[in-house]
Design a protein around this motif. Structure first.
Motif, PDB file in Angstrom:
ATOM      1  N   PRO A   4       3.995  19.564 -14.983  1.00  0.00           N
ATOM      2  CA  PRO A   4       3.607  18.565 -13.970  1.00  0.00           C
ATOM      3  C   PRO A   4       3.468  17.151 -14.512  1.00  0.00           C
ATOM      4  N   PHE A   5       3.266  16.998 -15.804  1.00  0.00           N
ATOM      5  CA  PHE A   5       3.211  15.657 -16.380  1.00  0.00           C
ATOM      6  C   PHE A   5       4.569  14.967 -16.285  1.00  0.00           C
ATOM      7  N   LEU A   6       5.620  15.749 -16.081  1.00  0.00           N
ATOM      8  CA  LEU A   6       6.945  15.183 -15.873  1.00  0.00           C
ATOM      9  C   LEU A   6       6.987  14.387 -14.566  1.00  0.00           C
ATOM     10  N   SER A   7       6.065  14.710 -13.650  1.00  0.00           N
ATOM     11  CA  SER A   7       6.017  13.969 -12.384  1.00  0.00           C
ATOM     12  C   SER A   7       5.614  12.515 -12.594  1.00  0.00           C
ATOM     13  N   LEU A   8       5.166  12.171 -13.787  1.00  0.00           N
ATOM     14  CA  LEU A   8       4.829  10.769 -14.083  1.00  0.00           C
ATOM     15  C   LEU A   8       6.063   9.901 -14.289  1.00  0.00           C
ATOM     16  N   THR A   9       7.239  10.517 -14.353  1.00  0.00           N
ATOM     17  CA  THR A   9       8.476   9.753 -14.552  1.00  0.00           C
ATOM     18  C   THR A   9       8.598   8.587 -13.573  1.00  0.00           C
ATOM     19  N   PRO A  10       8.406   8.796 -12.253  1.00  0.00           N
ATOM     20  CA  PRO A  10       8.560   7.647 -11.348  1.00  0.00           C
ATOM     21  C   PRO A  10       7.557   6.521 -11.610  1.00  0.00           C
ATOM     22  N   VAL A  11       6.377   6.874 -12.123  1.00  0.00           N
ATOM     23  CA  VAL A  11       5.398   5.835 -12.456  1.00  0.00           C
ATOM     24  C   VAL A  11       5.944   4.972 -13.598  1.00  0.00           C
ATOM     25  N   PHE A  12       6.500   5.628 -14.615  1.00  0.00           N
ATOM     26  CA  PHE A  12       7.122   4.893 -15.712  1.00  0.00           C
ATOM     27  C   PHE A  12       8.330   4.097 -15.209  1.00  0.00           C
ATOM     28  N   VAL A  13       9.086   4.690 -14.269  1.00  0.00           N
ATOM     29  CA  VAL A  13      10.279   4.022 -13.730  1.00  0.00           C
ATOM     30  C   VAL A  13       9.888   2.723 -13.026  1.00  0.00           C
ATOM     31  N   ILE A  14       8.764   2.718 -12.333  1.00  0.00           N
ATOM     32  CA  ILE A  14       8.317   1.494 -11.653  1.00  0.00           C
ATOM     33  C   ILE A  14       8.265   0.348 -12.669  1.00  0.00           C
ATOM     34  N   LEU A  51      -8.763  20.234 -11.923  1.00  0.00           N
ATOM     35  CA  LEU A  51      -8.162  19.158 -11.136  1.00  0.00           C
ATOM     36  C   LEU A  51      -9.004  17.889 -11.245  1.00  0.00           C
ATOM     37  N   ALA A  52     -10.324  18.027 -11.243  1.00  0.00           N
ATOM     38  CA  ALA A  52     -11.213  16.867 -11.325  1.00  0.00           C
ATOM     39  C   ALA A  52     -11.021  16.118 -12.646  1.00  0.00           C
ATOM     40  N   ARG A  53     -10.655  16.847 -13.710  1.00  0.00           N
ATOM     41  CA  ARG A  53     -10.406  16.202 -14.999  1.00  0.00           C
ATOM     42  C   ARG A  53      -9.053  15.496 -15.007  1.00  0.00           C
ATOM     43  N   PHE A  54      -8.168  15.860 -14.056  1.00  0.00           N
ATOM     44  CA  PHE A  54      -6.847  15.238 -13.912  1.00  0.00           C
ATOM     45  C   PHE A  54      -6.082  15.204 -15.226  1.00  0.00           C
ATOM     46  N   GLY A  55      -6.135  16.329 -15.911  1.00  0.00           N
ATOM     47  CA  GLY A  55      -5.469  16.396 -17.207  1.00  0.00           C
ATOM     48  C   GLY A  55      -6.444  16.188 -18.341  1.00  0.00           C
ATOM     49  N   GLY A  56      -7.418  15.317 -18.135  1.00  0.00           N
ATOM     50  CA  GLY A  56      -8.482  15.083 -19.096  1.00  0.00           C
ATOM     51  C   GLY A  56      -8.018  14.927 -20.525  1.00  0.00           C
ATOM     52  N   ALA A  57      -8.787  15.513 -21.421  1.00  0.00           N
ATOM     53  CA  ALA A  57      -8.507  15.417 -22.854  1.00  0.00           C
ATOM     54  C   ALA A  57      -7.223  16.139 -23.227  1.00  0.00           C
ATOM     55  N   ARG A  58      -6.758  17.017 -22.347  1.00  0.00           N
ATOM     56  CA  ARG A  58      -5.535  17.771 -22.610  1.00  0.00           C
ATOM     57  C   ARG A  58      -4.362  16.835 -22.901  1.00  0.00           C
ATOM     58  N   ILE A  59      -4.363  15.686 -22.271  1.00  0.00           N
ATOM     59  CA  ILE A  59      -3.267  14.736 -22.458  1.00  0.00           C
ATOM     60  C   ILE A  59      -3.148  14.342 -23.930  1.00  0.00           C
ATOM     61  N   PHE A  60      -4.287  14.201 -24.602  1.00  0.00           N
ATOM     62  CA  PHE A  60      -4.274  13.721 -25.981  1.00  0.00           C
ATOM     63  C   PHE A  60      -4.295  14.845 -27.015  1.00  0.00           C
ATOM     64  N   VAL A  65       2.067  18.549 -23.866  1.00  0.00           N
ATOM     65  CA  VAL A  65       1.871  17.473 -22.889  1.00  0.00           C
ATOM     66  C   VAL A  65       2.407  16.155 -23.449  1.00  0.00           C
ATOM     67  N   LEU A  66       2.123  15.882 -24.716  1.00  0.00           N
ATOM     68  CA  LEU A  66       2.624  14.648 -25.331  1.00  0.00           C
ATOM     69  C   LEU A  66       4.152  14.624 -25.351  1.00  0.00           C
ATOM     70  N   LEU A  67       4.755  15.777 -25.633  1.00  0.00           N
ATOM     71  CA  LEU A  67       6.222  15.837 -25.643  1.00  0.00           C
ATOM     72  C   LEU A  67       6.790  15.625 -24.239  1.00  0.00           C
ATOM     73  N   VAL A  68       6.161  16.231 -23.233  1.00  0.00           N
ATOM     74  CA  VAL A  68       6.646  16.062 -21.859  1.00  0.00           C
ATOM     75  C   VAL A  68       6.448  14.618 -21.399  1.00  0.00           C
ATOM     76  N   LEU A  69       5.358  13.985 -21.788  1.00  0.00           N
ATOM     77  CA  LEU A  69       5.176  12.565 -21.459  1.00  0.00           C
ATOM     78  C   LEU A  69       6.259  11.714 -22.124  1.00  0.00           C
ATOM     79  N   SER A  70       6.639  12.079 -23.345  1.00  0.00           N
ATOM     80  CA  SER A  70       7.737  11.372 -24.025  1.00  0.00           C
ATOM     81  C   SER A  70       9.043  11.558 -23.261  1.00  0.00           C
ATOM     82  N   VAL A  71       9.280  12.781 -22.792  1.00  0.00           N
ATOM     83  CA  VAL A  71      10.487  13.056 -22.000  1.00  0.00           C
ATOM     84  C   VAL A  71      10.457  12.246 -20.709  1.00  0.00           C
TER      85      VAL A  71
END
Length: 186
Positions: A4-14, A51-60, A65-71
Motif C-alpha cells: 500500500p505504500f506504493l499508493s504514495l506514487t501519485p503524491v510524489f508525482v504531484i 490504521l491510526a498510526r498510519f504506518g507509524g514507525a514501520r515506515i522507518f 517499506v523503505l524499498l517500496v517507497l523508493s520504488v
C-alpha cells in the motif's frame, strides 16, 4: 504488507510533475489522490489502532517499506518521463518501442538463463511458460497503451492516481479468488 505504500506514487508525482513539467493539480484532484492513498492504508491496516498510526514507525524500521517507497519515487519520475516521451511522439509509438526494448532485455535474460542452466533445465523455455510470457506481454502492452493515451488528456498525477485504484481491485481479488484473509476492519 508494504505494497500500500506504493499508493504514495501519485503524491510524489504531484511534486515531480510540477518541477519537470509545470503541471499544477487542482485542489479537488489533489484531494482525490489523497483519498486513494488513505484507502490503500485502510486496506493495509491490520486493526483500527494500526490504521491510526498510519504506518507509524514501520515506515522507518521496515526495510520492505523503505524499498517500496523508493520504488514509488522511481515510478513517479518514470511516469513523468513517460508522459514527456508520449507527447513527443505518440502513445502507441512510445509503447511499441518501449515494449520492444523490454522484450529484447527479457529475451536476453532468458537466453542467458538457458546458457547457464542448460536447454533442458531452463523452465522459461518450456512452451507453456513462453505462452504465459507472451500473454503477460500483451496485457502489459494494453495497459501501457491506455495509460499513455490517458497522459494526453490529464495530469500525470491524476492518471497515476486512478491507476493506483488497482490496489483496491488487487485486494478484493486476493480475497475473492485466492481466499486471502480479509479482516473486519477492511
Amino acid at each position: 504488507y508494504s505494497i500500500p505504500f506504493l499508493s504514495l506514487t501519485p503524491v510524489f508525482v504531484i511534486l515531480v510533475a510540477f518541477v519537470f513539467r509545470g503541471e499544477v493539480m487542482s485542489p479537488l484532484s489533489a484531494s482525490g489522490i489523497l483519498l486513494i492513498v488513505l484507502g490503500a492504508f485502510v486496506i493495509d491496516a491490520r486493526s483500527l489502532s494500526d490504521l491510526a498510526r498510519f504506518g507509524g514507525a514501520r515506515i522507518f524500521k521496515d526495510k520492505g517499506v523503505l524499498l517500496v517507497l523508493s520504488v514509488a519515487l522511481i515510478y513517479s519520475v518514470s511516469s513523468v518521463c513517460d508522459k514527456s516521451a508520449t507527447l513527443a511522439s505518440s502513445p502507441l509509438a512510445y509503447v511499441w518501442l518501449f515494449t520492444l526494448a523490454r522484450a529484447a532485455i527479457f529475451g536476453l535474460l532468458l537466453f542467458l538463463s538457458r546458457l547457464k542452466h542448460g536447454a533442458k533445465k531452463s523452465p522459461a523455455f518450456e512452451r507453456r511458460n513462453l505462452l504465459v510470457l507472451v500473454f503477460i506481454g500483451l496485457i502489459y502492452f494494453l495497459e501501457a497503451s491506455f495509460q499513455m493515451q490517458a497522459f494526453e488528456y490529464g495530469n500525470v498525477a491524476e492518471t497515476i492516481g486512478v491507476k493506483r485504484v488497482r490496489i483496491l481491485f488487487t485486494s478484493l481479488s486476493g480475497f475473492m479468488i485466492f481466499k486471502e484473509s480479509f479482516t473486519r476492519y477492511k
